[in-house]
Scaffold this motif. Structure first.
Motif, PDB file in Angstrom:
ATOM      1  N   ALA A  69      29.116  49.157  66.198  1.00  0.00           N
ATOM      2  CA  ALA A  69      29.307  49.867  64.935  1.00  0.00           C
ATOM      3  C   ALA A  69      28.663  51.244  65.026  1.00  0.00           C
ATOM      4  O   ALA A  69      27.778  51.483  65.838  1.00  0.00           O
ATOM      5  CB  ALA A  69      28.672  49.060  63.807  1.00  0.00           C
TER       6      ALA A  69
ATOM      7  N   GLN B 260      27.585  52.299  59.832  1.00  0.00           N
ATOM      8  CA  GLN B 260      28.045  50.921  59.631  1.00  0.00           C
ATOM      9  C   GLN B 260      26.903  49.928  59.847  1.00  0.00           C
ATOM     10  O   GLN B 260      26.765  48.956  59.108  1.00  0.00           O
ATOM     11  CB  GLN B 260      29.211  50.604  60.569  1.00  0.00           C
ATOM     12  CG  GLN B 260      30.485  51.342  60.225  1.00  0.00           C
ATOM     13  CD  GLN B 260      31.532  51.224  61.320  1.00  0.00           C
ATOM     14  OE1 GLN B 260      31.217  51.125  62.509  1.00  0.00           O
ATOM     15  NE2 GLN B 260      32.797  51.227  60.910  1.00  0.00           N
TER      16      GLN B 260
ATOM     17  N   GLN C 121      32.479  46.764  65.282  1.00  0.00           N
ATOM     18  CA  GLN C 121      33.729  47.037  64.595  1.00  0.00           C
ATOM     19  C   GLN C 121      34.749  45.964  64.993  1.00  0.00           C
ATOM     20  O   GLN C 121      34.640  45.357  66.050  1.00  0.00           O
ATOM     21  CB  GLN C 121      34.246  48.422  64.970  1.00  0.00           C
ATOM     22  CG  GLN C 121      33.298  49.531  64.562  1.00  0.00           C
ATOM     23  CD  GLN C 121      33.743  50.890  65.056  1.00  0.00           C
ATOM     24  OE1 GLN C 121      34.909  51.128  65.313  1.00  0.00           O
ATOM     25  NE2 GLN C 121      32.790  51.791  65.209  1.00  0.00           N
TER      26      GLN C 121
ATOM     27  N   ALA D  65      39.876  48.128  60.227  1.00  0.00           N
ATOM     28  CA  ALA D  65      38.973  49.259  59.992  1.00  0.00           C
ATOM     29  C   ALA D  65      37.968  48.990  58.877  1.00  0.00           C
ATOM     30  O   ALA D  65      36.875  49.551  58.874  1.00  0.00           O
ATOM     31  CB  ALA D  65      39.788  50.512  59.674  1.00  0.00           C
TER      32      ALA D  65
ATOM     33  N   LEU E 210      33.607  44.518  59.332  1.00  0.00           N
ATOM     34  CA  LEU E 210      32.605  44.514  60.388  1.00  0.00           C
ATOM     35  C   LEU E 210      32.268  43.075  60.765  1.00  0.00           C
ATOM     36  O   LEU E 210      32.202  42.202  59.899  1.00  0.00           O
ATOM     37  CB  LEU E 210      31.316  45.194  59.919  1.00  0.00           C
ATOM     38  CG  LEU E 210      31.376  46.667  59.564  1.00  0.00           C
ATOM     39  CD1 LEU E 210      30.032  47.128  59.001  1.00  0.00           C
ATOM     40  CD2 LEU E 210      31.762  47.494  60.777  1.00  0.00           C
TER      41      LEU E 210
END
Length: 176
Positions: free
Chosen positions: A12, A16, A110, A114, A117
């Motif tokens: 990430a 994120q 990721q 999109a 997570l």
């Protein structure tokens, strides 16, 4: 059970990672303070909340038999559990547990989506009820999916694997 794919690991971004870390820390605080309805608001409508059954096997990959769960909840079932906790009739939580959740060993990556997570974490819950002489320690490895929305992160999926094969706590009346 492994969610974080080490061969195709796509870490990430720092932002994120911070979102995931903040989410899990806030979630732990809400649950420790028994603010269940505020926690409920952080759950995605299509949540899968799973606590698989674990058996002792030589091969780690075989320790969770397919289709065997201690808990397999949807958002509606989680709502029922919270209402029961609020009712005062939840005998497994009378008196209510005092808990402290420590979340660590965060891995955030990721996914192909999109807005989702993959988050893996270790969780240690200290739990004591009433005037018990000692509390319980419940070690858990969690694999979550967090959906990123305009209103913040939402828990989309949780797979909470309790480290112990034989539970040393009287019940799983607390949220993992």
């Amino acid at each position: 059970m492994s969610q974080v794919n080490s061969t195709a690991y796509k870490p990430a971004t720092p932002e994120q990672f911070a979102i995931a870390q903040q989410f899990l820390s806030w979630e732990a605080k809400l649950l420790d303070e028994r603010r269940y309805w505020e926690w409920f608001d952080l759950i995605d409508d299509s949540i899968e909340y799973l606590v698989p059954l674990r058996v002792a096997k030589a091969n780690y990959a075989d320790e969770t038999p397919a289709g065997a769960f201690r808990i397999f909840d949807s958002k509606d079932l989680i709502k029922v559990r919270i209402k029961r906790l609020d009712s005062g009739a939840a005998w497994a939580e009378t008196p209510p547990s005092r808990t402290l959740r420590v979340v660590g060993s965060l891995l955030v990556q990721q996914t192909e989506q999109a807005d989702v997570l993959a988050v893996e974490s270790a969780l240690i819950i200290y739990r004591q009820r009433g005037h018990d002489e000692r509390g319980d320690i419940i070690p858990v490895r969690r694999q979550d999916q967090l959906r990123l929305t305009d209103n913040g992160a939402r828990l989309l999926k949780r797979n909470a694997l309790v480290t112990e094969v034989v539970l040393n706590t009287p019940n799983l009346g607390v949220f993992l």
